[in-house]
Design a protein around this motif. Structure first.
Motif, PDB file in Angstrom:
ATOM      1  N   SER A 183      28.848 -33.422  79.174  1.00 12.08           N
ATOM      2  CA  SER A 183      28.928 -32.228  78.336  1.00 12.08           C
ATOM      3  C   SER A 183      28.770 -30.949  79.166  1.00 12.08           C
ATOM      4  CB  SER A 183      27.859 -32.314  77.246  1.00 12.08           C
ATOM      5  OG  SER A 183      28.016 -31.287  76.320  1.00 12.08           O
ATOM      6  N   VAL A 184      29.185 -31.000  80.411  1.00 14.45           N
ATOM      7  CA  VAL A 184      29.059 -29.887  81.376  1.00 14.45           C
ATOM      8  C   VAL A 184      27.724 -29.132  81.230  1.00 14.45           C
ATOM      9  CG1 VAL A 184      31.497 -29.467  81.862  1.00 14.45           C
ATOM     10  CG2 VAL A 184      30.526 -28.418  79.851  1.00 14.45           C
ATOM     11  N   GLY A 185      26.646 -29.878  81.014  1.00 17.29           N
ATOM     12  CA  GLY A 185      25.321 -29.264  80.947  1.00 17.29           C
ATOM     13  C   GLY A 185      25.056 -28.464  79.688  1.00 17.29           C
ATOM     14  N   GLU A 186      25.993 -28.530  78.732  1.00 15.56           N
ATOM     15  CA  GLU A 186      25.862 -27.727  77.515  1.00 15.56           C
ATOM     16  C   GLU A 186      24.942 -28.421  76.514  1.00 15.56           C
ATOM     17  OE1 GLU A 186      27.798 -24.564  76.357  1.00 15.56           O
ATOM     18  OE2 GLU A 186      27.096 -24.515  78.409  1.00 15.56           O
ATOM     19  N   GLY A 187      23.652 -28.210  76.663  1.00 14.77           N
ATOM     20  CA  GLY A 187      22.720 -28.817  75.733  1.00 14.77           C
ATOM     21  C   GLY A 187      21.341 -28.914  76.356  1.00 14.77           C
ATOM     22  N   LYS A 188      20.478 -29.701  75.730  1.00 14.92           N
ATOM     23  CA  LYS A 188      19.105 -29.816  76.196  1.00 14.92           C
ATOM     24  C   LYS A 188      18.637 -31.241  75.951  1.00 14.92           C
ATOM     25  CE  LYS A 188      14.827 -27.234  75.731  1.00 14.92           C
ATOM     26  NZ  LYS A 188      13.823 -27.559  74.738  1.00 14.92           N
ATOM     27  N   VAL A 189      17.965 -31.831  76.959  1.00 16.31           N
ATOM     28  CA  VAL A 189      17.430 -33.178  76.787  1.00 16.31           C
ATOM     29  C   VAL A 189      16.403 -33.150  75.662  1.00 16.31           C
ATOM     30  CG1 VAL A 189      16.001 -34.939  77.877  1.00 16.31           C
ATOM     31  CG2 VAL A 189      17.867 -33.883  79.158  1.00 16.31           C
ATOM     32  N   THR A 190      16.422 -34.165  74.802  1.00 19.06           N
ATOM     33  CA  THR A 190      15.538 -34.129  73.634  1.00 19.06           C
ATOM     34  C   THR A 190      14.874 -35.463  73.350  1.00 19.06           C
ATOM     35  OG1 THR A 190      15.423 -33.508  71.298  1.00 19.06           O
ATOM     36  CG2 THR A 190      17.346 -34.757  71.970  1.00 19.06           C
ATOM     37  N   GLY A 191      13.753 -35.378  72.651  1.00 19.71           N
ATOM     38  CA  GLY A 191      13.135 -36.566  72.061  1.00 19.71           C
ATOM     39  C   GLY A 191      13.682 -36.673  70.643  1.00 19.71           C
ATOM     40  N   PRO A 192      13.102 -37.556  69.830  1.00 19.72           N
ATOM     41  CA  PRO A 192      13.618 -37.721  68.475  1.00 19.72           C
ATOM     42  C   PRO A 192      13.530 -36.468  67.604  1.00 19.72           C
ATOM     43  CG  PRO A 192      12.285 -39.601  69.100  1.00 19.72           C
ATOM     44  CD  PRO A 192      12.122 -38.604  70.192  1.00 19.72           C
ATOM     45  N   LEU A 193      12.497 -35.637  67.792  1.00 25.56           N
ATOM     46  CA  LEU A 193      12.337 -34.480  66.915  1.00 25.56           C
ATOM     47  C   LEU A 193      13.058 -33.270  67.502  1.00 25.56           C
ATOM     48  CD1 LEU A 193       8.602 -34.897  65.858  1.00 25.56           C
ATOM     49  CD2 LEU A 193      10.666 -35.769  64.748  1.00 25.56           C
ATOM     50  N   THR A 194      14.099 -32.842  66.814  1.00 25.36           N
ATOM     51  CA  THR A 194      14.942 -31.785  67.375  1.00 25.36           C
ATOM     52  C   THR A 194      14.742 -30.448  66.672  1.00 25.36           C
ATOM     53  OG1 THR A 194      16.702 -32.407  65.837  1.00 25.36           O
ATOM     54  CG2 THR A 194      16.758 -33.434  68.002  1.00 25.36           C
TER      55      THR A 194
END
Lengths: 320, 504
Positions: B300-311
């Protein structure tokens, strides 16, 4: 019984076969109208809710029963109601068809106007540099997917020149001819590009065959001008494979040009079928496929009749 | 020379006129494009994002979520829980009117919820409202919901367009879904499915003045064509899904890109009912072997953020503190060996074509990362509908998915991680801890205590690794510089268009 009546009498049988195939195939694919509408949320439905929806979409009966009901409707000229459009299927198809027909005709014009002269030209300059040039160009045309051509055109026009035909709202030909042609010319060129390449290649090789025939040599030795030999004596005989190719291509185009319609946002038959399949709009898929099959048969019949006109030696339907 | 020039000018103008080249905006109608059209008009039944985005402009629920996911008034001007969380009372805005001029009454509210709850309606959102035992309308502006059990997340669920208030008369006439009659900022004048929508501003909207005269929406299935139309100023505003197209927008000087983190999450679902994913060690090994940031960067060309289940903002935690969120291949190998699979195993991962646009790339990155611990993945790409069918049946070893998020953790996950969850068959894993935490979270009214409960829930869920949460992406809208006032939300709502203006 004349050839024409015999050919026409096979139509209903073929249509019946096509209808069974498409009816069963679209229902064999996993997923149904319910998952198409709700996606993963379909998992939240209670059995009673699921039943209510299946009833709404008319998929709660066995396939054979569904088919029988649908077939009875077809005999009454009723192809069913599209759940997406909330309108009779035939009406939806006929709304889209003029665009598809226009696009097919325009791309065929592009293909023949470019491809035929190019093919003849290359054949008369066999194995020279100009022949090579035409052949390379034809090769590129045939091997470039039309969505790539379309995207390149859109990108070049919008980024390089800041212009682009209006997309989204389609103007029918009769409503505003100039605006309509503005919207259709690029898609027609995009489709016509590959089509022209095939026409070039096939007319070149057919011309090469004909040009080495005895009667052409005779005409030449009698001193008939070269131009006349090519265009009047040779070309008509080289046209048969071109007609075959154009007929098949044209038949395909009448089924809609999905990718080009997607890129230029044209509401044609191709997108209609694609969306209908993705949304599992069964009645619409069935109606479209039947309609496309019918057109294809008509085009094939016309191609056969054109053969006779081109070459009186061909006798349709008589032994062999 | 002069003559040549004017000939060329005329020719140029003729070409421009023929191609229908658009001139800059001359009215205050917002010209907009999106690639996926709505699939229906019934607000209670439509669940696809593409439909909800249209319906949110036409219909209104009792309450709405703002850009910070706080509950704000819509048709209701105030509300309160009482009777230990078993009664929820709404006061309606007396100015709220349907687009035919008739006022929105408590009877309309009651009829709308009864329609959602009626199984014959087949509203998927019914699952969120099952705690409603009865609905009372004591006077002309009050609606009282009596609940069978305390249900704090109910209010958030009511902020969904799936709980929109429709006229009781339309319900009785059976015309909801064929006719769009709501109380929202825009009226639907015309809808040509998969082609275009024409909306006009609702002058009587109780929410205030609408900033534009109307919205013309074109469906342009190819997002490259949307970008080209923005470039040539044929459209003012567009919704984009593909990060590869969206990241090209900032390169255009006359365009602005709105990039908003969303609640939906990209996830690798493991099927814990199948061998060897039924082994905790194997699932944890997979979680440890995956480099989430690498998946995000590559797919995703870095477009986003690593997440846990709660967003959702307000509940998110520091993802780096979660179990194995720092890739540890050695630990993964050890876990595999301890679980009895030192040489790895083979499995199939399913993914939907183009849904999301990054699905195939995500599957490929995961395939190469898991190969390092001996897990041989076979990628099976499917048409969306075929995928959904397999997914709902739980018929997969692993699945790459983009699952929708909710503003409330309970509403978001009760379908998967409770014993009675509708999608337990998809989640394929449950334990007493998860179920207990979810029930506690449902009943707890104190925000701080709720947050703590769900933090524990998240920590435990990630450690049990039934799924491997990857990242959240952005929703994108692009607009011309003269379009102002759009407020995006984490739900990807386009309701903010009601306050947008187009500068002439």
């Amino acid at each position: 019984m004349s050839y024409l009546t015999r050919r026409l009498s096979t139509f209903p049988l073929v249509m019946l076969g096509v209808s069974v195939l498409v009816f069963v195939a679209i229902r064999m694919v996993p997923g149904d109208a319910i998952t198409a509408m709700l996606g993963t949320e379909a998992g939240l439905l209670t059995p009673a809710q699921r039943e209510a929806l299946a009833n709404y979409f008319g998929i709660d009966q066995p396939i054979a029963v569904q088919y029988w009901h649908w077939l009875l409707g077809v005999f009454r000229g009723d192809l069913g109601i599209s759940v997406t459009y909330g309108k009779p299927v035939l009406g939806v198809i006929l709304e889209r068809f003029p665009l598809t027909l226009q696009l097919a005709l325009m791309s065929m014009c592009v293909a023949l106007l470019v491809g035929l002269p190019a093919g003849v030209f290359a054949a008369t300059r066999n194995e020279r540099m100009s022949d090579l040039g035409v052949r390379i160009f034809a090769m590129i045309g045939q091997s470039t997917p039309n969505f790539v051509v379309g995207l390149l055109i859109i990108y070049t026009l919008s980024a390089g020149f800041g212009i682009l035909p209006t997309m989204g709202e389609f103007t029918p030909l009769l409503a505003h001819p100039l605006r309509n042609l503005g919207q259709m010319i690029l898609p027609a060129l995009t489709l016509g590009f590959a089509f022209a390449a095939s026409v070039t290649r096939i007319s070149r090789s057919a011309m090469l065959d004909v040009l080495s025939d005895d009667y052409v040599r005779t005409a030449r030795s009698k001193g008939v001008p070269k131009r006349s030999v090519i265009w009047r004596h040779a070309l008509p005989n080289a046209l048969i494979p071109v007609v075959t190719l154009s007929g098949v291509e044209f038949g395909y185009l009448l089924g809609g040009a999905v990718l080009v319609e997607q890129i230029y946002a044209l509401p044609g038959l191709g997108r209609l079928v694609l969306d209908a399949i993705l949304q599992r709009d069964y009645a619409l898929v069935q109606g479209c496929v039947l309609f496309i099959a019918f057109n294809f048969m008509v085009v094939n019949l016309i191609v056969d009749l054109v053969y006779v006109a081109l070459d009186p030696r061909i006798r349709l339907g008589e032994g062999g | 020379m002069g003559r040549h020039f004017s000939m060329r000018l005329i020719a140029g103008l003729a070409i421009a006129a023929t191609l229908g080249v658009a001139s800059p905006a001359s009215s205050a109608t917002l010209r907009m494009a999106w690639s996926q059209d709505a699939t229906g008009l019934d607000p209670h039944k439509q669940t696809a994002f593409s439909s909800i985005r249209l319906l949110e402009l036409i219909y209104e629920p009792l309450v709405r979520l703002d850009k910070d996911l706080k509950i704000v008034p819509a048709i209701a001007s105030s509300w309160e829980f009482s009777d230990g969380g078993k009664q929820l009372t709404f006061k309606l805005n007396p100015n709220a009117k349907f687009q035919d001029g008739k006022p929105v009454t408590p009877a309309d509210v009651k009829a709308s919820f009864e329609r959602v709850l009626d199984e014959k309606t087949a509203a998927a959102a019914r699952a969120n409202f099952r705690s409603i035992a009865s609905i009372e309308t004591p006077d002309q502006t009050t609606v009282v919901f009596k609940l069978s059990q305390p249900d704090v997340p109910l209010l958030t669920a009511m902020a969904s367009i799936n709980a929109a208030i429709v006229p009781a008369s339309e319900i009785a006439a059976g015309s909801v879904g064929t006719k769009a009659l709501g109380s929202g900022p825009f009226k639907l004048e015309k809808w040509d499915p998969n082609s275009k929508e024409v909306l006009s501003a609702n002058k009587d909207w109780a929410g205030g003045r609408v900033g534009v005269d109307g919205i013309d929406i074109s469906v342009l299935p190819d997002e490259t064509a949307i970008l080209a139309s923005l470039r040539t100023k044929q459209i003012d505003f567009a919704l984009l899904n593909d990060p590869l197209v969206a990241t090209l927008v900032p390169k255009e000087t006359n365009l602005t890109l709105n990039r908003t983190p969303v609640l939906a999450y990209h996830v690798l679902q493991l099927n814990a009912s199948r061998k060897p994913m039924n082994e905790l060690g194997v699932r944890q090994a997979i979680s440890c072997a995956i480099d989430r940031q690498d998946v995000l960067d590559t797919a995703s060309v870095g477009e986003g953020k690593v997440t846990g289940p709660l967003t959702m903002p307000g509940y998110t935690s520091d993802a780096s503190q979660l179990f194995c969120y720092k890739r540890d291949v050695e630990k993964a190998k050890k876990l595999m060996a301890d679980a009895g699979y030192p040489d790895g195993f083979s499995a199939t991962v399913i993914a939907a074509n183009g849904e999301p646009a990054t699905a195939a790339s995500e599957a490929q990155v995961i395939q190469s990362q898991l190969a390092e611990i001996g897990v041989k993945l076979d990628i099976k790409m499917m048409e969306l509908n075929v995928y959904v069918d397999a997914w709902l049946k739980g018929d997969f070893d692993m699945a790459v998915a983009l699952n929708g998020g909710r503003a409330d953790p309970y509403s978001m996950y009760n379908r998967y991680w409770t014993k009675a969850g509708n999608l337990q068959k998809v989640a394929n894993y449950i334990d007493d801890t998860l179920d207990g935490q979810m029930q506690k979270g449902r009943e707890e009214t104190d925000p701080a205590k709720r947050k703590a409960i769900f933090a524990d829930f998240e920590k435990h869920l990630v450690e049990m690794s039934p799924w491997v949460w990857l990242y959240t992406s952005y929703s994108y809208t692009a607009q011309q510089k003269n379009v102002q006032g759009f407020i995006p939300t984490p739900e990807g709502s386009l309701f903010g268009l009601s306050k947008v203006t187009v500068q002439q």
